[in-house]
Design an enzyme around this catalytic site. Sequence first.
Site, PDB file in Angstrom:
ATOM      1  N   ARG A 132      55.588  17.615 -44.115  1.00 49.20           N
ATOM      2  CA  ARG A 132      54.441  17.178 -43.694  1.00 49.20           C
ATOM      3  C   ARG A 132      54.416  15.793 -42.939  1.00 49.20           C
ATOM      4  NH1 ARG A 132      49.228  16.205 -46.252  1.00 49.20           N
ATOM      5  NH2 ARG A 132      48.669  14.038 -46.665  1.00 49.20           N
ATOM      6  N   ALA A 177      44.772  13.974 -42.070  1.00 51.39           N
ATOM      7  CA  ALA A 177      45.154  14.931 -43.238  1.00 51.39           C
ATOM      8  C   ALA A 177      44.726  14.882 -44.834  1.00 51.39           C
ATOM      9  CB  ALA A 177      46.884  14.885 -43.192  1.00 51.39           C
ATOM     10  N   SER A 178      44.884  15.558 -45.694  1.00 50.41           N
ATOM     11  CA  SER A 178      44.121  15.176 -46.954  1.00 50.41           C
ATOM     12  C   SER A 178      45.614  15.465 -47.721  1.00 50.41           C
ATOM     13  CB  SER A 178      43.155  17.288 -47.475  1.00 50.41           C
ATOM     14  OG  SER A 178      41.990  17.181 -46.736  1.00 50.41           O
ATOM     15  N   GLY A 179      44.789  14.196 -48.958  1.00 52.53           N
ATOM     16  CA  GLY A 179      46.183  14.262 -49.693  1.00 52.53           C
ATOM     17  C   GLY A 179      46.713  15.064 -50.554  1.00 52.53           C
TER      18      GLY A 179
END
Length: 402
Positions: free
Chosen positions: A43, A75-77
Amino acid sequence: MNTAASTPDATPDELRAAMVDRLAISGAVLTGAVEDAMRAVPRHLFAPDAAPGEAYAEQAVITKRAPDGTSLSCASGPGIVAMMLEALIVLPGQRVLEIGAGTGYSAALLAHLTGPGGHVTTIDIDPDVTSGASAALAATGVEAVTVLTGDGVFGDPDGHVHDRLIATVGVWDISSAWWDQLTPGGRLVLPLRWRGQTRAVAFRREGDRMISESVELCGFVPMIGQEGERTAPIHHGDLVALHWDQDQAIDPDALTGVLARKRTIALSGVEVGPYDPFDGIWLRLTAAEPGCCRIAATPEAVKSALCAPAIPQRSPALIEGDSLAYLSLARNHAAPGRHMLGVIGHGPNRHDLTDRLIEGIHTWNSDRAAIPTVTAYRGLAGLAHQASGLIRKPDSPLTITF
């Protein structure tokens, strides 16, 4: 338990392992396939401007902002990403269409899930976003992803049919093109916006209907180009605003100055603790009240006692003509951390609106865990009558039923 997340010199690999361990404990990751994907995809390489500790923390990583500071891409959690992947149920060999390329991280996870026999197409309207996503995918060796620049409302420009469709931007209306590009029996997962709130909904397609299998509260950057939401201030200085949908008979001019008029305060008798979610009240109101919308108050409005919503920037309100009522909280001084749910109403019809919102609180309290069925229809032709809980939208109207 993996303690790498709290260790200053932890490596990205250790941080990633700690992230997935945390997601597994929380229940966000349930299947081996999603767990393997999140353990495999680095990530932090999809958020190069963030420190690895930030990339693997339970938070969104904003990668592009507008001049006014508004988030344009992120970038979403990890928890949200995992929840949506679990709901999508991607199988090896499938074709997946993603609306909203973001950093490319979700596409990389999807490519891992589809395996060598599958393919992922991700599309975004912003060329800066697609350029960044393409670079990150190439740098991490992900090959089975096609990155396209274009308007996601139209889906895949080649018109390919996909087994799965996922949106990683807030969607107000399910595009008619997406119906054409999703195979019968396919799954659609998206952050769907209605009545001022956003829910991650997992749909299963059944002919000209899509029926929800899960509904979760979430927040996403809105999709560009869908203009069905309205917003307007109801007090000078833009201290308080309403957010509603185009199908609602809400006239902000009729409400201008209403907060300065006589008010009614009512307590429901229902209490919540510091960690008790109560967003389900809003969800229930969307099924029962045609005038349900969102009220947002600035810190100045709250400090001056002009307006005191339960959550200042996003709380449910009921509107009817020149009157409104909204959800509020009253501190229980005898029990620190606990609050009683209440309602504040203004305008000539405030008493009725207040009573209806109080009733909504009690209905929610009778079964706090209740989840509705959200059904999307391919146009109004699928609705033979005025359905209960109808949310009118141009391409895909919804019904919300408990």
